[in-house]
Every structure is written in C-alpha cells, then in structure tokens.
Design an enzyme around this catalytic site. Structure first.
Site, PDB file in Angstrom:
ATOM      1  N   ILE A   1       0.830  -1.198   0.000  1.00 16.38           N
ATOM      2  CA  ILE A   1       0.000   0.000   0.000  1.00 16.38           C
ATOM      3  C   ILE A   1       0.867   1.251   0.000  1.00 16.38           C
ATOM      4  O   ILE A   1       1.988   1.241   0.526  1.00 16.38           O
ATOM      5  CB  ILE A   1      -0.973  -0.021   1.217  1.00 16.38           C
ATOM      6  CG1 ILE A   1      -1.961   1.151   1.166  1.00 16.38           C
ATOM      7  CG2 ILE A   1      -0.231  -0.110   2.531  1.00 16.38           C
ATOM      8  CD1 ILE A   1      -3.104   1.057   2.177  1.00 16.38           C
ATOM      9  N   CYS A   2       0.358   2.307  -0.600  1.00 11.60           N
ATOM     10  CA  CYS A   2       0.967   3.633  -0.598  1.00 11.60           C
ATOM     11  C   CYS A   2       2.234   3.640  -1.450  1.00 11.60           C
ATOM     12  O   CYS A   2       2.187   3.427  -2.649  1.00 11.60           O
ATOM     13  CB  CYS A   2       1.211   4.092   0.831  1.00 11.60           C
ATOM     14  SG  CYS A   2       1.582   5.858   1.002  1.00 11.60           S
ATOM     15  N   ALA A   3       3.386   3.866  -0.835  1.00 12.24           N
ATOM     16  CA  ALA A   3       4.655   3.864  -1.564  1.00 12.24           C
ATOM     17  C   ALA A   3       5.210   2.455  -1.736  1.00 12.24           C
ATOM     18  O   ALA A   3       6.024   2.201  -2.625  1.00 12.24           O
ATOM     19  CB  ALA A   3       5.682   4.729  -0.832  1.00 12.24           C
TER      20      ALA A   3
ATOM     21  N   ALA B   1      -2.634  -0.822  -3.128  1.00 11.52           N
ATOM     22  CA  ALA B   1      -3.589   0.210  -2.735  1.00 11.52           C
ATOM     23  C   ALA B   1      -2.899   1.554  -2.678  1.00 11.52           C
ATOM     24  O   ALA B   1      -1.682   1.638  -2.513  1.00 11.52           O
ATOM     25  CB  ALA B   1      -4.226  -0.135  -1.396  1.00 11.52           C
TER      26      ALA B   1
END
Length: 181
Positions: A100-102, A147
C-alpha cells in the site's frame, strides 16, 4: 500465516487497519519487526511492538505478506535483504503479496508488476515498472494486491480478507464496522 512487515518510518494506519481487518476475519497474522527488532517506530513517532523479529520469520509458512507504506518505512523495507527474500519467496510459492501507498514501488523495482494492474500513492507511479496503472484505490491482479494509501487502508485490508476468506466474510466485516442501508 500472513506476515505484516514493519520497519522504522512505516505509516501506522496502513499497517494497523489491515491487521485489524484480518484479525476480525480470524486470519492468522503476525507483525514482523525489520532491522530494529521488536520495537518499531511509525512515521508518526508511535512505537509498536512486533510479534516477531525478521530473524524468526518462517519462509515456509506463508499465506501472504503485507508491506505498509510510509517514509522512510518503504525504503527501509526495500533495503532489507530479508524482506527482499520474503517477497521473492512469496512470489515463488504464489502467496499473496500486498503493498500500500509507496510500498508497491518495492514490487515494481523487482519486476513483479510487469503486465499486472496496480496502483500506488500518487507520485510513485514511475516506480511501478511494467505495471498497467489503475485509477482504482485498491487493485487485485492475481496474487498481488496494491492500494493507494492511508485513506483506503480499511478497503485494502478487506480486499486481503476477501482473497483469503472470501467475499462474504469481507462483506460481513465491512457491515460490522459500519452500518450500511
């Protein structure tokens, strides 16, 4: 067993919300302290005690792995030889790989997103080497779930639950945490 890796600088909600969703579903999950041992400091400064350290990680008992984002948490995960080995092992056995994210950038740098639909925090798209970029907030393509970030961490956790325990279990948890008409 699902393993959630924690390295200093991780985004706390991106780790704890999926952990909560998996726990509600009765899925065996352990947090794994990377580099610093059991105590890992989130990007917000909160210290979290991991269930085990990376030295205790069982490469043979993996249903899935979760890589939360955050900075420098993502970089710390990516720079860990043990985490790299865990990702490779998960891919080799067809286990779920969730980021998720980075953190999807870790998968992109490894070439695991080639030809797969994926998403990430805006600004990290170039690191998703070979991926078909999606505008969706949470994306599953085969054994990989990605995500966008903290704003969708519950949905991310529910998608992991759905992949392991099915759509009905994920929906039941969603309804239990929020009333829907």
């Amino acid at each position: 067993m699902v393993y959630l890796f924690l390295a200093d600088g991780f985004e706390i909600i991106e780790a704890m919300a999926p952990l909560d969703m998996l726990t509600r579903a009765g899925i065996d999950v352990k947090t794994v302290g990377v580099i610093t041992g059991e105590l890992v400091k989130a990007s917000c400064g909160v210290e979290v005690k991991a269930d085990i350290t990376i030295d205790s990680f069982d490469f043979y008992d993996v249903e899935g792995i979760i890589l939360p984002g955050g900075m420098p948490g993502t970089l710390n995960l990516e720079n860990s030889t043990a985490v790299q080995k865990a990702v490779d092992n998960a891919e080799n056995i067809g286990a779920l790989i969730c980021a998720i994210c980075a953190a999807p950038s870790i998968l992109g740098h490894k070439g695991l997103l080639n030809g797969k639909e994926a998403t990430c925090f805006p600004g990290f798209e170039e690191a998703l080497e070979g991926a078909e970029l999606s505008e969706s907030y949470v994306v599953r393509d085969g054994n990989i779930i990605t995500a966008r970030g903290a704003g969708v961490c519950i949905e991310f956790g529910l998608e992991i639950v759905k992949a392991i325990k099915g759509k009905e279990t994920a929906l039941a948890i969603k309804k239990s945490i929020q009333k829907y008409d």
